[in-house]
Design an enzyme around this catalytic site. Structure first.
Site, PDB file in Angstrom:
ATOM      1  CB  SER A  65       6.047   4.909  -4.387  1.00  7.81           C
ATOM      2  OG  SER A  65       7.401   4.310  -4.601  1.00  7.81           O
ATOM      3  CE  LYS A  68       9.962   4.673  -6.677  1.00  9.35           C
ATOM      4  NZ  LYS A  68       9.651   3.550  -6.039  1.00  9.35           N
ATOM      5  CE1 TYR A 245       5.869   0.554  -4.074  1.00 11.64           C
ATOM      6  CE2 TYR A 245       4.569   0.378  -1.801  1.00 11.64           C
ATOM      7  CZ  TYR A 245       4.982   1.096  -2.769  1.00 11.64           C
ATOM      8  OH  TYR A 245       4.656   2.898  -2.803  1.00 11.64           O
TER       9      TYR A 245
END
Ligand code: GLN
Length: 309
Positions: A65, A68, A245
């Protein structure tokens, strides 16, 4: 300039390492399940080129991630603000990174932000180029430039391992395609996305990338701008609001550093105007963040008053 081992950092690594027993390596991507949960390494890269480290910084890991935020920077450079944010939002979700729930309740079905899987798939979808090869190569070139390392490659085994098992991401893509947010073939997009997630590096490379973000997109060693200042600012804001997150709020309170994590156990940190941080510790907490890595950042932030708030 070689990276110097730091006793102070080593001490913080020893203290944080103990927390790894409470974590678990990600195994929903089978290849990631092979990582050693006890690994913990950190590098700090300063704008003047100095670097300090602790732990085995030769260990490589895939970005997952973390990619990203880098992909978002490139897409904003290539496509501009309006084009990108027409298809992806700017709000944190409070849901796990791979959740599909909010997509169903949002009208239009636009993912809330680029740091969750749904949003990242949309951003990756916007990467320019005619073929997967061309698009991934653009991203790789950009990442190599940020890291100052022309040897960064994709771990094909990890990419394949995720591609073969990414049914949840497939579901997200099909949903987004049905709602016309994504307009390309799902398997093609997944091929590109899993390759992007499988870009492999060590903590030192990651710390250098963090340093470029911390310096608002400029490589201070040669004065060259790699990312426009405005885009670096947007990326760092997403790191603060959504980078960890659904643990981003607690992370902002306890640590207060723009950061982005990945399920391989990597954490990218960018302490504004000070330095970049690269951490690797594959044992994860229940939200998918490196458990010892977060502890290490907490100790570091407290000891050196790094919180930006
Ligand atoms: N490649 C991973 C996935 O899509 C990245 C997720 C993560 O690092 N949180 O599931």
């Amino acid at each position: 300039m070689p990276c110097q081992t730091s006793e102070e950092l080593q001490h913080l690594v020893e203290l944080s390492k103990k927390y790894a027993v409470n974590g678990k390596v990600a195994d929903y991507i089978p290849e990631l399940g092979k990582a050693n949960p006890n690994d913990l390494s950190i590098a700090i890269h300063y704008p003047d080129g100095r670097c300090i480290s602790a732990g085995d910084i030769s260990k490589k890991f895939t970005l997952q991630s973390i990619s990203k935020v880098i992909c978002l920077a490139l897409v904003l450079i290539e496509r501009g603000f309006d084009y990108a944010f027409e298809l992806v939002g700017m709000e944190p979700t409070g849901d796990p990174f791979n959740s599909i729930a909010k997509l169903e309740t949002m009208v239009p079905a636009k993912p809330l932000n680029p740091m969750i899987n749904a949003g990242a798939l949309v951003v990756t979808h916007m990467l320019k180029g005619n073929t997967v090869e061309e698009r991934i190569n653009r991203l790789l070139t950009f990442i190599r430039q940020l890291a100052g390392n022309p040897n960064i490659e994709i771990n094909e085994k990890v990419a394949r391992s995720e591609f073969e098992t990414a049914d949840l991401n497939r579901a997200l893509c099909y949903f987004l395609r049905q709602h016309k947010i994504i307009k390309e073939d799902v398997e093609t997009l997944l091929d590109l996305y899993t390759k992007q997630c499988a870009v492999e590096m060590n903590c030192l490379d990651l710390a250098r990338i963090g340093m470029i973000f911390s310096m608002d997109g400029v490589d201070p060693l040669n004065g060259k701008r790699i990312i426009p200042g405005e885009i670096a600012r947007i990326c760092k804001t997403f790191m603060v609001t959504c980078g960890m997150y659904n643990a981003s709020g607690e992370f902002a309170i306890k640590i207060g550093i723009p950061a982005k994590s990945g399920v391989s156990g990597g954490i990218l940190g960018a302490v504004p105007r000070k330095f970049g941080i690269g951490i690797f510790g594959p044992a994860l907490d229940e939200k998918g963040n490196s458990i010892a890595g977060i502890k290490l950042l907490e100790l570091l932030s407290r000891s050196y008053r790094l919180s930006m708030f």
